[in-house]
Scaffold this motif. Structure first.
Motif, PDB file in Angstrom:
ATOM      1  N   LEU A  71     -18.355  -0.409   1.999  1.00  0.00           N
ATOM      2  CA  LEU A  71     -17.079   0.110   2.467  1.00  0.00           C
ATOM      3  C   LEU A  71     -16.566   1.207   1.539  1.00  0.00           C
ATOM      4  O   LEU A  71     -15.963   2.176   2.000  1.00  0.00           O
ATOM      5  N   GLY A  72     -16.807   1.060   0.248  1.00  0.00           N
ATOM      6  CA  GLY A  72     -16.418   2.099  -0.698  1.00  0.00           C
ATOM      7  C   GLY A  72     -17.127   3.409  -0.420  1.00  0.00           C
ATOM      8  O   GLY A  72     -16.526   4.485  -0.497  1.00  0.00           O
ATOM      9  N   ASP A  90     -17.086   8.881   1.832  1.00  0.00           N
ATOM     10  CA  ASP A  90     -17.705   9.845   2.741  1.00  0.00           C
ATOM     11  C   ASP A  90     -16.705  10.412   3.742  1.00  0.00           C
ATOM     12  O   ASP A  90     -16.768  11.579   4.096  1.00  0.00           O
ATOM     13  N   GLN A  91     -15.790   9.580   4.218  1.00  0.00           N
ATOM     14  CA  GLN A  91     -14.825  10.016   5.216  1.00  0.00           C
ATOM     15  C   GLN A  91     -13.604  10.706   4.608  1.00  0.00           C
ATOM     16  O   GLN A  91     -12.789  11.261   5.334  1.00  0.00           O
ATOM     17  N   GLY A  92     -13.438  10.620   3.288  1.00  0.00           N
ATOM     18  CA  GLY A  92     -12.289  11.246   2.639  1.00  0.00           C
ATOM     19  C   GLY A  92     -11.000  10.465   2.804  1.00  0.00           C
ATOM     20  O   GLY A  92      -9.916  11.033   2.863  1.00  0.00           O
ATOM     21  N   ARG A 125      -5.458   8.394   1.455  1.00  0.00           N
ATOM     22  CA  ARG A 125      -4.678   7.568   2.385  1.00  0.00           C
ATOM     23  C   ARG A 125      -4.630   6.115   1.937  1.00  0.00           C
ATOM     24  O   ARG A 125      -3.605   5.459   2.042  1.00  0.00           O
ATOM     25  N   LEU A 126      -5.766   5.593   1.475  1.00  0.00           N
ATOM     26  CA  LEU A 126      -5.781   4.202   1.012  1.00  0.00           C
ATOM     27  C   LEU A 126      -4.964   4.034  -0.255  1.00  0.00           C
ATOM     28  O   LEU A 126      -4.316   3.009  -0.449  1.00  0.00           O
ATOM     29  N   ALA A 127      -4.989   5.032  -1.126  1.00  0.00           N
ATOM     30  CA  ALA A 127      -4.161   4.968  -2.328  1.00  0.00           C
ATOM     31  C   ALA A 127      -2.686   4.967  -1.938  1.00  0.00           C
ATOM     32  O   ALA A 127      -1.875   4.259  -2.541  1.00  0.00           O
ATOM     33  N   ALA A 128      -2.341   5.729  -0.910  1.00  0.00           N
ATOM     34  CA  ALA A 128      -0.952   5.755  -0.451  1.00  0.00           C
ATOM     35  C   ALA A 128      -0.543   4.414   0.141  1.00  0.00           C
ATOM     36  O   ALA A 128       0.614   3.997   0.024  1.00  0.00           O
ATOM     37  N   GLN A 129      -1.475   3.714   0.751  1.00  0.00           N
ATOM     38  CA  GLN A 129      -1.156   2.413   1.335  1.00  0.00           C
ATOM     39  C   GLN A 129      -0.845   1.363   0.274  1.00  0.00           C
ATOM     40  O   GLN A 129      -0.206   0.359   0.557  1.00  0.00           O
ATOM     41  N   ARG A 130      -1.303   1.604  -0.945  1.00  0.00           N
ATOM     42  CA  ARG A 130      -1.001   0.652  -2.023  1.00  0.00           C
ATOM     43  C   ARG A 130       0.491   0.540  -2.258  1.00  0.00           C
ATOM     44  O   ARG A 130       0.979  -0.488  -2.704  1.00  0.00           O
TER      45      ARG A 130
END
Length: 167
Positions: free
Chosen positions: A59-60, A65-67, A71-76
């Motif tokens: 998953l990492g 790959d998708q960039g 966004r995931l950091a913002a979801q934190r």
């Protein structure tokens, strides 16, 4: 000499061929394992990519790959809010938006809104430490929504709000 039931000596190829022919006819012993052709198990043509790996690693790779890193950091901000500000503050506040480096937070009361405004420099520093430097610029703190005097059974068109109702 040799007995008729004994197999012929296998020193030459002709004796081996006779033994094989007898085994097919049901006479004589089957071909001994040493005379059989050795078959080695086939090596898989696949490389190291088929080695077992952790799902988190896969998953990492997909996230990279998708960039989707930013966004995931913002979801934190949304998911780890209690860990960032502490359980007591998180009980009275919630993150409602995160855009362009601005985190918007709504609180239960005006007192908690004041507390969060005072704590906002520390919270910004902690968020930048967790998510990357410069990802959060400021925190916008909103208090609870006040009741609207514009609608309802005792509202007057063109009035100035609650100032007109109390004499």
């Amino acid at each position: 000499m040799t007995e008729p039931d004994e197999p012929a000596p296998r020193d030459d190829g002709l004796g081996l061929a006779r033994d094989i022919a007898k085994s097919y006819r049901g006479k004589g012993s089957p071909v001994p394992p040493s005379a059989k052709r050795r078959i080695r198990p086939a090596k898989p043509a696949r490389g190291a990519r088929d080695e077992p790996s952790l799902l988190a690693d896969l998953l990492g790779e997909v996230v990279n790959d998708q960039g989707w890193d930013e966004r995931l950091a913002a979801q934190r901000v949304f998911t780890d809010w209690a860990g960032i500000v502490g359980p007591e503050v998180a009980q009275h506040s919630e993150v409602i938006a995160f855009d362009d480096g601005e985190v918007e937070v709504r609180t239960d009361s005006t007192a908690w809104a004041t507390q969060l405004r005072l704590l906002s420099p520390r919270i910004v520093a902690k968020l930048n430490e967790l998510m990357g430097d410069g990802s959060v610029l400021r925190i916008i703190v909103r208090g609870p929504q006040a009741p609207s005097w514009k609608k309802g059974p005792r509202s007057i068109r063109g009035a100035r709000g609650p100032r007109d109702t109390y004499g």
